[in-house]
Design a protein around this motif. Sequence first.
Motif, PDB file in Angstrom:
ATOM      1  N   ILE A   1       7.263  41.324  69.996  1.00 14.94           N
ATOM      2  CA  ILE A   1       6.605  40.049  69.699  1.00 14.94           C
ATOM      3  C   ILE A   1       5.718  40.262  68.477  1.00 14.94           C
ATOM      4  N   PRO A   2       5.816  39.388  67.475  1.00 14.95           N
ATOM      5  CA  PRO A   2       5.140  39.637  66.193  1.00 14.95           C
ATOM      6  C   PRO A   2       3.622  39.572  66.235  1.00 14.95           C
ATOM      7  N   ALA A   3       3.026  39.041  67.289  1.00 15.67           N
ATOM      8  CA  ALA A   3       1.572  38.995  67.397  1.00 15.67           C
ATOM      9  C   ALA A   3       1.202  38.946  68.873  1.00 15.67           C
ATOM     10  N   SER A   4       0.045  39.486  69.204  1.00 13.78           N
ATOM     11  CA  SER A   4      -0.391  39.528  70.596  1.00 13.78           C
ATOM     12  C   SER A   4      -1.054  38.220  71.009  1.00 13.78           C
TER      13      SER A   4
ATOM     14  N   PRO B   1      10.087  35.725  73.222  1.00 18.21           N
ATOM     15  CA  PRO B   1      11.472  35.222  73.223  1.00 18.21           C
ATOM     16  C   PRO B   1      12.243  35.570  74.489  1.00 18.21           C
ATOM     17  N   GLN B   2      11.779  36.558  75.240  1.00 21.10           N
ATOM     18  CA  GLN B   2      12.479  36.968  76.448  1.00 21.10           C
ATOM     19  C   GLN B   2      12.180  36.056  77.634  1.00 21.10           C
ATOM     20  N   ARG B   3      10.990  35.464  77.670  1.00 21.37           N
ATOM     21  CA  ARG B   3      10.562  34.708  78.845  1.00 21.37           C
ATOM     22  C   ARG B   3      10.385  33.216  78.590  1.00 21.37           C
ATOM     23  N   CYS B   4      10.075  32.829  77.365  1.00 25.49           N
ATOM     24  CA  CYS B   4       9.806  31.422  77.067  1.00 25.49           C
ATOM     25  C   CYS B   4      11.103  30.681  76.729  1.00 25.49           C
TER      26      CYS B   4
END
Length: 281
Positions: free
Chosen positions: A192-195, A44-47
Amino acid sequence: MWVTRFAPSPTGVLHLGHVASAMSGLSYARPGGRWLIRMEDIDPQRCRPEYARQLLEDLAWLGLFSDAPVLYQSACLAEYRQTLDILEQMGVLYPCFCTRSDIARESAAIFSAPHAAPDGSLLYPGRCRSLPAARREELLARGRPHVLRLNMQRALECAGGAESLYYNTPEGRRVQCWPALFGDVVLARRDIPASYHLCVTHDDAKQGITLVTRGEDLRPATDLHCLLQNLMGWPRPHYTFHPLLCGADGRRLSKRDNARSVRAMREAGMCKEEVMRAAGF
């Protein structure tokens, strides 16, 4: 006939490195196969949605269209959570409360210098793996920030051992995998909820990908992805790796290095054939 995919992260606009990657997959999918587009947009920070829109616009200008609706990872978060739940039930995940500085400090104390996994991340020394259950539950109840790590040793045991882990190339060559080199890798982060590792293997199975075409920089990660596929019972695609597109200075073309964008080339009056030639196609 292969099913391949192009999976950019919408953190910037389309550049020549993207085009080379997209065309690598498309060259295997045509004729007769399928070429799919996936937006890896869970950060969410970059996309940003506008970057995703611009990526698709530039691909369309080049005549590149997905053979199925575009998959957005941000719409699959519940599915990633279900995958993590399954891995937790298998007993191969554990919460880790260590900070990056904790890991670097402990790694230096054990190994004399911080050790790195094949992807360049710090190799985790394993402190929280042996954390007493009562202490773990106490920290979780207090809301202590944590990540979820894969217990590599236990995961390898569940997967049948390293000798059962391999992938095939399109030419039929079998390549042995050594995921243990990654140590107890993170599968879900604090922010982030998943890698990436979990999402990409989940989505390749969901989209029915039969051949993954990726850059040489991601070759080592393939070993870890094969382990996750084995644990989850997902089909294992074939893999092939293309050279990274570099500029005149020999450096890899990337967004962080301000690689020239397709949009800028369009605005400069270049036609799509010229852009394709610049990307090596």
